[in-house]
Write a protein that holds these residues in place. Structure first.
Motif, short mmCIF file in Angstrom:
data_model
loop_
_atom_site.label_atom_id
_atom_site.label_comp_id
_atom_site.label_asym_id
_atom_site.label_seq_id
_atom_site.Cartn_x
_atom_site.Cartn_y
_atom_site.Cartn_z
N TRP A 127 0.92 -1.12 0.11
CA TRP A 127 0.01 0.01 -0.17
C TRP A 127 1.02 1.23 0.04
CZ3 TRP A 127 -5.00 1.02 -1.05
CH2 TRP A 127 -5.81 0.08 -1.06
N ARG A 128 2.05 1.07 0.23
CA ARG A 128 3.10 2.25 0.27
C ARG A 128 3.09 2.80 -1.29
NH1 ARG A 128 6.51 -1.90 1.72
NH2 ARG A 128 8.08 -2.22 0.04
N SER A 129 2.93 1.90 -1.93
CA SER A 129 3.01 2.21 -3.65
C SER A 129 1.75 2.97 -4.00
CB SER A 129 3.15 1.15 -4.31
OG SER A 129 2.05 0.25 -4.38
N PHE A 130 0.81 3.33 -3.20
CA PHE A 130 -0.67 4.04 -3.59
C PHE A 130 -0.22 5.45 -3.78
CE2 PHE A 130 -3.84 7.00 -2.18
CZ PHE A 130 -4.89 6.37 -2.99
N PHE A 131 0.72 6.02 -3.02
CA PHE A 131 0.86 7.59 -3.49
C PHE A 131 1.75 7.97 -4.76
CE2 PHE A 131 -0.01 7.52 1.10
CZ PHE A 131 -0.85 8.58 1.24
N SER A 132 2.58 6.88 -4.98
CA SER A 132 3.27 6.71 -6.04
C SER A 132 2.42 6.59 -7.45
CB SER A 132 4.48 5.63 -6.17
OG SER A 132 5.33 5.59 -7.26
N LEU A 133 1.41 5.57 -7.12
CA LEU A 133 0.46 5.52 -8.39
C LEU A 133 -0.23 6.63 -8.51
CD1 LEU A 133 -0.73 1.72 -7.60
CD2 LEU A 133 0.69 2.52 -9.69
N CYS A 134 -0.69 7.26 -7.57
CA CYS A 134 -1.72 8.42 -7.77
C CYS A 134 -0.73 9.56 -8.39
CB CYS A 134 -2.09 8.98 -6.25
SG CYS A 134 -3.39 7.92 -5.60
N ARG A 135 0.51 9.85 -8.12
CA ARG A 135 1.31 10.93 -8.46
C ARG A 135 1.64 10.60 -9.98
NH1 ARG A 135 5.23 10.40 -5.27
NH2 ARG A 135 6.53 9.00 -6.52
N GLY A 136 1.86 9.22 -10.32
CA GLY A 136 2.30 9.04 -11.74
C GLY A 136 0.95 9.14 -12.61
N TYR A 137 -0.02 8.71 -11.99
CA TYR A 137 -1.64 8.98 -12.66
C TYR A 137 -1.77 10.37 -13.09
CZ TYR A 137 -6.63 8.38 -13.64
OH TYR A 137 -7.78 8.20 -14.53
N MET A 138 -1.50 11.42 -12.02
CA MET A 138 -1.73 12.74 -12.24
C MET A 138 -0.89 13.20 -13.01
SD MET A 138 -1.49 15.72 -9.49
CE MET A 138 -0.02 15.38 -8.75
N PHE A 139 0.42 12.97 -13.17
CA PHE A 139 1.40 13.45 -14.29
C PHE A 139 0.97 12.96 -15.60
CE2 PHE A 139 4.24 14.37 -10.44
CZ PHE A 139 4.21 15.70 -10.61
N PHE A 140 0.53 11.78 -15.95
CA PHE A 140 0.34 11.11 -17.01
C PHE A 140 -1.08 11.28 -17.63
CE2 PHE A 140 -1.03 7.63 -19.79
CZ PHE A 140 -0.19 7.76 -20.69
N TRP A 141 -1.96 11.01 -16.80
CA TRP A 141 -3.36 11.16 -17.14
C TRP A 141 -3.88 12.62 -17.26
CZ3 TRP A 141 -5.59 7.82 -20.13
CH2 TRP A 141 -5.15 6.48 -20.14
N GLY A 142 -3.36 13.61 -16.62
CA GLY A 142 -3.77 14.87 -16.52
C GLY A 142 -3.64 15.47 -17.73
N PRO A 143 -2.32 15.48 -18.54
CA PRO A 143 -2.01 16.07 -19.88
C PRO A 143 -2.81 15.51 -20.87
CG PRO A 143 0.07 15.86 -18.47
CD PRO A 143 -1.03 15.27 -17.99
#
Length: 210
Positions: free
Chosen positions: A147-163
């Motif tokens: 579950w410590r990878s949750f914030f890493s996934l959210c950060r990656g999602y924001m930087f990728f799927w935002g644009p």
């Protein structure tokens, strides 16, 4: 007898009318289910393919990992479909492409991002446990996502799927958005598969040194 046969004929006629009126709704629901099933299966195949491309290990381990990733994506994709259907209905009330893009992107990053990544981790670990119970018993061949990878996934999602969301709504023509979304989804699955493969490799290295 004549009256009874007339009542039967009238009942059959009413039933036929009900069936005729229901046919468009039945066709619509059938088409919706078929489209959703196609989207789920396509997402699963893309996820499995990305896992095969980046995973390390023997062919058997790669195949098992691809099958698990297909199952995970089959559970995750329906939530995505529901989200975008609800969002599309809400966005119809807004006027202006720029405003819809802004609201859609902000809602996806603030609400959908943590929701879908939490659901992804839950399904990934659930599939890993099912796989361990039903298929194999060796813990070293089944990776549980911490579950410590949750914030890493959210950060990656924001930087990728935002644009991606901004480009999708502002630049990509309507008839090409499905293809564009599929391509971006495949790239995202490659990122997830690469992250998983790196975590598995790190765990094996830790186990070998201990």
């Amino acid at each position: 007898a004549v009256a009874k046969s007339g009542q039967v004929a009238k009942g059959d006629s009413s039933l036929a009318c009900v069936c005729l009126h229901a046919m468009p709704a039945i066709r619509k629901h059938t088409s919706t289910i078929a489209t959703a099933a196609l989207q789920v299966s396509t997402a699963g195949v893309l996820a499995a393919t990305s896992q095969l491309l980046v995973a390390h290990g023997t062919l058997s381990e790669k195949t098992h990992g691809a099958a698990r990733q297909f199952m995970v994506q089959a559970f995750v994709t329906p939530l995505s479909l529901i989200w975008y259907q609800v969002l599309d209905r809400l966005l119809k009330r807004l006027h202006g492409a720029g405003r819809r893009t802004l609201v859609a992107t902000m809602a996806e990053m603030a609400l959908f991002n943590p929701l879908i990544n939490a659901w992804y981790l839950i399904m990934k670990n659930a599939v890993a446990r099912i796989w361990k119970t039903l298929i194999i018993t060796d813990d070293t061949k089944v990776h549980y996502e911490p579950w410590r990878s949750f914030f890493s996934l959210c950060r990656g999602y924001m930087f990728f799927w935002g644009p991606v969301a901004i480009v999708n709504y502002q630049v990509v023509p309507l008839n090409q958005r499905v293809a564009f979304g599929g391509l971006c989804g495949f790239i995202w699955q490659l990122f997830l598969a690469k992250s998983t493969a790196a975590a598995v490799k790190s765990n094996k290295a830790t186990a070998d040194t201990s």
